[in-house]
Write an enzyme that holds these catalytic residues in place. Structure first.
Site, PDB file in Angstrom:
ATOM      1  N   GLY A   1    -102.574  83.428  53.563  1.00  0.00           N
ATOM      2  CA  GLY A   1    -103.877  83.556  54.218  1.00  0.00           C
ATOM      3  C   GLY A   1    -103.963  84.761  55.144  1.00  0.00           C
ATOM      4  O   GLY A   1    -103.017  85.083  55.858  1.00  0.00           O
ATOM      5  N   LYS A  38    -102.475  85.014  59.057  1.00  0.00           N
ATOM      6  CA  LYS A  38    -102.680  83.761  59.770  1.00  0.00           C
ATOM      7  C   LYS A  38    -101.356  83.072  60.093  1.00  0.00           C
ATOM      8  O   LYS A  38    -101.200  82.482  61.171  1.00  0.00           O
ATOM      9  CB  LYS A  38    -103.574  82.850  58.926  1.00  0.00           C
ATOM     10  N   TYR A  87     -98.814  73.974  53.854  1.00  0.00           N
ATOM     11  CA  TYR A  87     -99.635  75.111  54.258  1.00  0.00           C
ATOM     12  C   TYR A  87     -99.162  75.642  55.610  1.00  0.00           C
ATOM     13  O   TYR A  87     -98.961  74.870  56.549  1.00  0.00           O
ATOM     14  CB  TYR A  87    -101.107  74.704  54.382  1.00  0.00           C
ATOM     15  N   GLN A 110     -98.266  86.291  45.913  1.00  0.00           N
ATOM     16  CA  GLN A 110     -99.493  86.006  45.169  1.00  0.00           C
ATOM     17  C   GLN A 110    -100.331  87.283  45.183  1.00  0.00           C
ATOM     18  O   GLN A 110    -101.009  87.592  46.158  1.00  0.00           O
ATOM     19  CB  GLN A 110    -100.260  84.844  45.813  1.00  0.00           C
ATOM     20  N   ALA A 164     -80.278  97.447 106.616  1.00  0.00           N
ATOM     21  CA  ALA A 164     -81.685  97.383 106.230  1.00  0.00           C
ATOM     22  C   ALA A 164     -82.288  98.780 106.141  1.00  0.00           C
ATOM     23  O   ALA A 164     -81.963  99.666 106.936  1.00  0.00           O
ATOM     24  CB  ALA A 164     -82.454  96.542 107.236  1.00  0.00           C
ATOM     25  N   LYS A 221     -84.822  90.839  85.976  1.00  0.00           N
ATOM     26  CA  LYS A 221     -84.741  91.156  84.554  1.00  0.00           C
ATOM     27  C   LYS A 221     -83.332  91.620  84.206  1.00  0.00           C
ATOM     28  O   LYS A 221     -82.743  92.426  84.922  1.00  0.00           O
ATOM     29  CB  LYS A 221     -85.742  92.263  84.185  1.00  0.00           C
ATOM     30  N   ARG A 251     -87.181  87.184  83.911  1.00  0.00           N
ATOM     31  CA  ARG A 251     -87.420  87.814  82.610  1.00  0.00           C
ATOM     32  C   ARG A 251     -86.190  87.745  81.707  1.00  0.00           C
ATOM     33  O   ARG A 251     -85.140  87.248  82.090  1.00  0.00           O
ATOM     34  CB  ARG A 251     -87.876  89.260  82.818  1.00  0.00           C
ATOM     35  N   ARG A 288    -111.102  84.432  59.671  1.00  0.00           N
ATOM     36  CA  ARG A 288    -111.924  83.783  60.700  1.00  0.00           C
ATOM     37  C   ARG A 288    -111.349  83.974  62.095  1.00  0.00           C
ATOM     38  O   ARG A 288    -112.043  83.773  63.085  1.00  0.00           O
ATOM     39  CB  ARG A 288    -112.061  82.291  60.388  1.00  0.00           C
ATOM     40  N   TYR A 333     -84.057 102.465  86.189  1.00  0.00           N
ATOM     41  CA  TYR A 333     -84.623 103.237  85.077  1.00  0.00           C
ATOM     42  C   TYR A 333     -84.878 104.668  85.531  1.00  0.00           C
ATOM     43  O   TYR A 333     -85.538 104.905  86.544  1.00  0.00           O
ATOM     44  CB  TYR A 333     -85.930 102.571  84.629  1.00  0.00           C
TER      45      TYR A 333
END
Length: 458
Positions: free
Chosen positions: A28, A39, A113, A87, A417, A345, A327, A32, A381
């Site tokens: 499919g 799908k 299905y 198909q 600090a 992360k 993460r 829609r 990074y």
């Protein structure tokens, strides 16, 4: 071929069960849904719809084969290692099932299905068991939805299905029937092949419909039986609204399972789980928590309100949140604490360590019983590569510290600090990385007076 024209299923039902095959129709396009993705690839509970069906079908059937459309490489990759057939022309559901004929074998075959993703392994097993009962040649799945709407009606007498009537063709009496067709069929492979080859396309759309197999089975004097299951399992997903309904049904199932397994959900309806979320007993989850794919939470942990977790492990007795984001690639150690507005992360936060306020930790290895002060950032990074920060045991990182990776901070260290750390810090050292402070006498007052005068003079 069967002797005397008898359906093959009637000749084999008393013998030992033979291998069963599930054919999963996933060609499919999802028109829609207004989506460029097939799908079958639409997400439900953090994984594609087809993945749900594959997992449940694999618990019941000996062999799976997936039917896809042309240029659906993404679906083929998801289906691996199961075989895939294409198909080439979308000529209807019976035509799609027939593309997998070479994989039917000589046992039972069920056609499922991808847009019925929530059928449980238990229901699929009941379907197969029903087909294997003496004299049952074809079994199908049916439901009694709250709103039958335009579903096809299952017309049955004494438990035997006589026909499927589409809503548009049904009489008022037939429309009053609340038993509705879910589209899933199971039959002996020999019979299924014959019926599929005999399906005709003399209908308005010129397509070959799988539901016509029911009429062919009845014409062969085969007993057709309906296996009922809940609407939440059998509902089809063809639109974004139906996808949302399926998500709601899945979330209810996942929440109930978690609570049955000893997890406390303070406000269950506000907690969203992924299909693979693993939560041990005696975990407390406060309201408005979201679990993305790949999360494991061990016993005794507390996930406080408005936290977001994905691809991570939270070990025993750790506390997360409120308002924390954990993460992918992160491990939060036993009894560690992650507080409000902290993002972590690809990091290991060791046993008993703390990062309680307004902090970003990325690509870091942090030992046990280390304290990360408010406002700390690991600068991981450089615009091209990610770099690692290593912090030892019992370290104290002062508030508003900027740690520029790659860098290593040793055991039992103290970082003052407001420091910017760009070089390694040896064990037990005190590190300062501040710019020199200079005080200018009376300049503060004079500067503010000049600004005020400038404002007043326009």
């Amino acid at each position: 071929m069967p002797e005397l024209g008898l359906p093959h299923a009637l000749m084999t039902s008393i013998s030992a069960p033979r291998p069963a095959t599930a054919v999963l129709l996933a060609a499919g396009l999802g028109t829609r849904m207004k989506s460029s993705r097939p799908k079958a690839m639409q997400s439900l509970g953090g994984r594609p719809m087809l993945a749900h069906l594959l997992a449940n079908a694999a618990e019941v059937f000996d062999r799976l084969v997936v039917v896809i459309g042309p240029d659906m490489e993404e679906v083929a990759e998801l289906a691996a290692p199961y075989p895939v057939v294409v198909q080439q022309e979308r000529l209807g559901t019976a035509h799609a099932a027939l593309q997998a004929e070479a994989w039917f074998g000589d046992g039972d075959v069920a056609v499922l299905y991808a847009d019925n993703p929530l059928i449980s392994a238990e229901t699929l097993n009941r379907l197969l068991e029903e087909r294997r009962k003496p004299d049952v040649g074809l079994a199908l799945l049916a439901m009694r939805p709250a709103d039958p709407a335009r579903y096809g009606r299952v017309v049955a007498q004494d438990g035997n299905v006589e026909r499927i009537v589409e809503w548009a063709d049904a009489t008022p009496e037939e429309r009053a029937i609340d038993l509705c067709n879910a589209g899933v069929l199971c039959a002996d492979a020999v019979d299924f092949r014959r019926w599929l080859h005999n399906v005709r396309n003399d209908n308005a759309k010129g397509e070959y419909y799988l539901t016509d197999v029911v009429d062919l089975a009845v014409a062969d004097n085969v007993q057709v039986r309906a296996v009922e299951a809940a609407e939440d399992e059998l509902r089809g997903v063809n639109s974004r609204a139906e996808l949302a309904q399926a998500e709601a049904a899945l979330q209810t199932r996942l929440r109930n399972k978690a609570m049955e397994n000893g997890v406390t959900l303070v406000a269950p309806e506000t907690v969203f789980l992924s299909a693979d979320t693993q939560i041990e007993p005696d975990v407390l989850i406060e309201p408005n928590v979201f679990f993305g794919p790949g999360v494991t939470v061990q016993s005794g942990a507390v996930i406080r309100a408005f936290s977001h977790l994905e691809g991570c492990e939270v070990q025993a007795n750790a506390i997360i949140g409120p308002y924390a984001r954990i993460r992918e690639g992160t491990t939060i150690g036993a009894s560690a604490r992650v507080g409000n507005f902290v993002e972590i992360k690809a990091t290991t936060l060791g046993e008993g360590s703390k990062a309680n306020h307004l902090t970003y930790l990325g690509n870091a290895e942090i030992g046990s019983r280390t304290n990360i002060g408010a406002g700390t950032i690991t600068c991981n990074y450089d615009g091209v590569f990610k770099h690692t920060t290593t912090i030892g045991d019992k370290a104290f990182i002062g508030s508003d510290s900027i740690i520029v990776a790659p860098v290593s901070i040793g055991d039992n260290t103290l970082v003052a600090a407001g420091s910017v750390i760009t070089q390694n810090v040896p064990d037990e050292a005190l590190a300062f990385g501040r710019a020199q402070q200079v005080n200018k006498a009376e300049m503060g007052r004079l500067f503010k007076e000049r600004l005020q005068a400038k404002k007043e003079n326009g």
